[in-house]
Design a protein around this motif. Sequence first.
Motif, PDB file in Angstrom:
ATOM      1  N   GLY A  13       0.833  -1.209   0.000  1.00  0.00           N
ATOM      2  CA  GLY A  13       0.000   0.000   0.000  1.00  0.00           C
ATOM      3  C   GLY A  13       0.864   1.253   0.000  1.00  0.00           C
ATOM      4  O   GLY A  13       2.016   1.234  -0.458  1.00  0.00           O
ATOM      5  N   ASN A  14       0.312   2.324   0.550  1.00  0.00           N
ATOM      6  CA  ASN A  14       1.008   3.611   0.472  1.00  0.00           C
ATOM      7  C   ASN A  14       2.383   3.586   1.130  1.00  0.00           C
ATOM      8  O   ASN A  14       3.379   3.983   0.528  1.00  0.00           O
ATOM      9  N   VAL A  15       2.436   3.108   2.371  1.00  0.00           N
ATOM     10  CA  VAL A  15       3.725   3.134   3.073  1.00  0.00           C
ATOM     11  C   VAL A  15       4.669   2.090   2.469  1.00  0.00           C
ATOM     12  O   VAL A  15       5.847   2.371   2.209  1.00  0.00           O
ATOM     13  N   ASP A  35       1.647  -8.588  -0.858  1.00  0.00           N
ATOM     14  CA  ASP A  35       0.343  -8.049  -0.441  1.00  0.00           C
ATOM     15  C   ASP A  35      -0.699  -9.140  -0.666  1.00  0.00           C
ATOM     16  O   ASP A  35      -0.444 -10.102  -1.394  1.00  0.00           O
ATOM     17  N   ILE A  36      -1.863  -8.988  -0.032  1.00  0.00           N
ATOM     18  CA  ILE A  36      -2.898 -10.004  -0.248  1.00  0.00           C
ATOM     19  C   ILE A  36      -3.744  -9.720  -1.486  1.00  0.00           C
ATOM     20  O   ILE A  36      -4.446 -10.604  -1.955  1.00  0.00           O
ATOM     21  N   GLN A  37      -3.723  -8.505  -1.985  1.00  0.00           N
ATOM     22  CA  GLN A  37      -4.565  -8.183  -3.148  1.00  0.00           C
ATOM     23  C   GLN A  37      -3.846  -8.609  -4.421  1.00  0.00           C
ATOM     24  O   GLN A  37      -2.827  -8.007  -4.775  1.00  0.00           O
ATOM     25  N   PHE A  40      -1.753  -6.458  -7.168  1.00  0.00           N
ATOM     26  CA  PHE A  40      -1.314  -5.190  -6.583  1.00  0.00           C
ATOM     27  C   PHE A  40       0.210  -5.143  -6.347  1.00  0.00           C
ATOM     28  O   PHE A  40       0.892  -4.258  -6.897  1.00  0.00           O
ATOM     29  N   THR A  79       4.282  -3.552   6.856  1.00  0.00           N
ATOM     30  CA  THR A  79       3.343  -2.413   6.812  1.00  0.00           C
ATOM     31  C   THR A  79       1.913  -2.914   6.629  1.00  0.00           C
ATOM     32  O   THR A  79       0.997  -2.102   6.499  1.00  0.00           O
ATOM     33  N   ALA A  80       1.737  -4.238   6.560  1.00  0.00           N
ATOM     34  CA  ALA A  80       0.393  -4.777   6.314  1.00  0.00           C
ATOM     35  C   ALA A  80      -0.516  -4.463   7.491  1.00  0.00           C
ATOM     36  O   ALA A  80      -0.134  -4.613   8.639  1.00  0.00           O
ATOM     37  N   ILE A 106      -3.467  -9.863  11.427  1.00  0.00           N
ATOM     38  CA  ILE A 106      -2.700  -9.668  10.187  1.00  0.00           C
ATOM     39  C   ILE A 106      -1.203  -9.779  10.478  1.00  0.00           C
ATOM     40  O   ILE A 106      -0.483 -10.545   9.824  1.00  0.00           O
ATOM     41  N   VAL A 126       5.891  -1.622  11.175  1.00  0.00           N
ATOM     42  CA  VAL A 126       5.403  -0.260  10.915  1.00  0.00           C
ATOM     43  C   VAL A 126       3.894  -0.168  11.180  1.00  0.00           C
ATOM     44  O   VAL A 126       3.350   0.896  11.423  1.00  0.00           O
ATOM     45  N   ALA A 127       3.234  -1.340  11.134  1.00  0.00           N
ATOM     46  CA  ALA A 127       1.771  -1.360  11.291  1.00  0.00           C
ATOM     47  C   ALA A 127       1.378  -0.807  12.660  1.00  0.00           C
ATOM     48  O   ALA A 127       2.079  -0.994  13.651  1.00  0.00           O
ATOM     49  N   ASN A 128       0.249  -0.166  12.687  1.00  0.00           N
ATOM     50  CA  ASN A 128      -0.259   0.433  13.928  1.00  0.00           C
ATOM     51  C   ASN A 128      -1.329  -0.417  14.601  1.00  0.00           C
ATOM     52  O   ASN A 128      -1.974  -1.190  13.910  1.00  0.00           O
TER      53      ASN A 128
HETATM   54  N1  APR Z   1      -0.941  -9.660   4.138  1.00  0.00           N
HETATM   55  C1  APR Z   1      -0.345  -8.817   3.259  1.00  0.00           C
HETATM   56  N2  APR Z   1      -0.816  -7.565   3.021  1.00  0.00           N
HETATM   57  C2  APR Z   1      -1.907  -7.185   3.682  1.00  0.00           C
HETATM   58  C3  APR Z   1      -2.576  -8.015   4.602  1.00  0.00           C
HETATM   59  C4  APR Z   1      -2.041  -9.309   4.822  1.00  0.00           C
HETATM   60  N3  APR Z   1      -2.605 -10.163   5.669  1.00  0.00           N
HETATM   61  N4  APR Z   1      -3.645  -7.333   5.080  1.00  0.00           N
HETATM   62  C5  APR Z   1      -3.639  -6.122   4.500  1.00  0.00           C
HETATM   63  N5  APR Z   1      -2.604  -6.031   3.649  1.00  0.00           N
HETATM   64  C6  APR Z   1      -2.232  -4.921   2.780  1.00  0.00           C
HETATM   65  C7  APR Z   1      -3.416  -4.228   2.128  1.00  0.00           C
HETATM   66  O1  APR Z   1      -3.900  -4.969   1.010  1.00  0.00           O
HETATM   67  C8  APR Z   1      -2.805  -2.893   1.733  1.00  0.00           C
HETATM   68  O2  APR Z   1      -2.322  -2.896   0.401  1.00  0.00           O
HETATM   69  O3  APR Z   1      -1.598  -3.898   3.525  1.00  0.00           O
HETATM   70  C9  APR Z   1      -1.641  -2.716   2.714  1.00  0.00           C
HETATM   71  C10 APR Z   1      -1.794  -1.513   3.625  1.00  0.00           C
HETATM   72  O4  APR Z   1      -1.669  -0.397   2.829  1.00  0.00           O
HETATM   73  P1  APR Z   1      -2.546   0.931   3.018  1.00  0.00           P
HETATM   74  O5  APR Z   1      -3.962   0.555   3.296  1.00  0.00           O
HETATM   75  O6  APR Z   1      -2.227   1.843   1.887  1.00  0.00           O
HETATM   76  O7  APR Z   1      -2.007   1.528   4.405  1.00  0.00           O
HETATM   77  P2  APR Z   1      -0.684   2.395   4.638  1.00  0.00           P
HETATM   78  O8  APR Z   1      -1.014   3.827   4.611  1.00  0.00           O
HETATM   79  O9  APR Z   1       0.395   1.885   3.763  1.00  0.00           O
HETATM   80  O10 APR Z   1      -0.370   2.029   6.156  1.00  0.00           O
HETATM   81  C11 APR Z   1       0.084   0.737   6.530  1.00  0.00           C
HETATM   82  O11 APR Z   1       1.390   1.504   8.369  1.00  0.00           O
HETATM   83  O12 APR Z   1       1.631   3.605   9.291  1.00  0.00           O
HETATM   84  C12 APR Z   1       1.002   2.369   9.389  1.00  0.00           C
HETATM   85  O13 APR Z   1      -1.090   2.897  10.437  1.00  0.00           O
HETATM   86  C13 APR Z   1      -0.503   2.492   9.263  1.00  0.00           C
HETATM   87  O14 APR Z   1      -0.955   0.242   9.993  1.00  0.00           O
HETATM   88  C14 APR Z   1      -0.873   1.096   8.864  1.00  0.00           C
HETATM   89  C15 APR Z   1       0.318   0.664   8.010  1.00  0.00           C
END
Ligand code: APR
Length: 315
Positions: A13-15, A35-37, A40, A79-80, A106, A126-128
Motif C-alpha cells: 500500500g502507500n507506506v 500483499d494479499i490483493q 497489486f 506495513t500490512a 494480520i 510499521v503497522a499500527n
Molecule cells: N498480508 C499482506 N498484506 C496485507 C494483509 C495481509 N494479511 N492485510 C492487508 N494487507 C495490505 C493491504 O492490502 C494494503 O495494500 O496492507 C496494505 C496496507 O496499505 P494501506 O492501506 O495503503 O495503508 P498504509 O497507509 O500503507 O499504512 C500501513 O502503516 O503507518 C502504518 O497505520 C498504518 O498500519 C498502517 C500501516
Amino acid sequence: MSRRNKITIVGAGNVGATTAHWAVQKHLGDVVLVDIQDGFPQGKALDLAESSPVMGFDCKLVGSCGYDETADSDVVVITAGVPRRKDPKTGQYTSRDELVEINRKIVAGVTKEIATRSPEAVIICVANPLDAMCHVAFHESGFPKERVIGMAGVLDTARYKYFLSEALGVSVEDIHGMVLGGHGDTMVPLPSHTSVAGIPLTELLPQDKIDAIIQRTRKGGGEIVGLLGYSGYYAPAASSCAMVEAIVRDRKRVLPSACLLSGEYGYNDLYIGVPAVLGKNGVERIIEMKLGPKEKDMLEISANAVRDVVKLLPY
Ligand code: APR
C-alpha cells in the motif's frame, strides 16, 4: 557472485510501496513486495522496476501474494494492516480495541510466514498501533528482541525537526534531537536534548514556540489525515528506509526505535521508543540518556499508554 541485500516489504500500500521506492532509489538491495490483493504487489513492483533505466538503479523488484520469494531476506518491513476507518452507516470510527484485534491477526499471520523463511532477518514493524504490533511480531517470530524493532521515533523525530527548521529558518540537517516514548499523543519530544548545530534549542526559541511545536509533533499524524483523509506515507516510508539502510549498510546509526526493554529506563517487557544503535544485527545497543524528572514523568505516561494497548494482546 556476491549476493545483494534482500529487503522484503509486506503490504504494498502507500507506506509499503513508497518504502520500496526510496529503498531502490538508494540502492539498498533487491526488494520483494508482498500483499494479499492479487495483482497489486506485482503491478507496483513492475511499475517501479520500469523506472530503473530512467532513475539508474539495478536493484531487482518482485511482487507476490505469497512468501516463497521472500526467503532469506536480510530485513523485513511489515506495513500490512488496516487503518482506522469511519463506518459510512454509523459514522463511528473503528475503535482502538477493534483495530488492535484486526491488525494483531494480520501481523501475526505475516510474521509466521516471514520467520519460517527468513530466520535470520531483522523485522521492522510499521503497522499500527505500533508498539503493540511490535509485541505481536516479537512473540510470533520467536526472534531475539534485537531483531524485532518498530518504526515510529524516526518519523516523530523527523516531523519535530522539520517544524523546528521551519520556525528557525535553518537547514533540517543542523537540527539534532529525538522523540522518545510510544507512538501517539503521549510521545516524548526532548527539547532539553535538542540543539541547532550544537547550540541548545532553548537559547534560540522561546518556550511557548517550543511547546507549540511539541504539540504539533504529537498531532502530526492526525494533521496529515485531516488534510488528505488518509494517513501520510512519504515521511513514514522515508523513516522506515532510514532504519533499513542503517541495518543493511551496518551503519551503527543512532535512531529512535521501538525496542523491547529489559530494565533500560526502568521498564521491562515493554516496547517503547528509545535511542538505539542500528547495525547489521538489528539493535546493537540501547543508549540510556539521563532524563530530567519532567521527562521521566512523560515517559511513564507514554509507557502506561502502551501497556493499556498491550494488555489487549493474548501474550
Ligand atoms: N498480508 C499482506 N498484506 C496485507 C494483509 C495481509 N494479511 N492485510 C492487508 N494487507 C495490505 C493491504 O492490502 C494494503 O495494500 O496492507 C496494505 C496496507 O496499505 P494501506 O492501506 O495503503 O495503508 P498504509 O497507509 O500503507 O499504512 C500501513 O502503516 O503507518 C502504518 O497505520 C498504518 O498500519 C498502517 C500501516
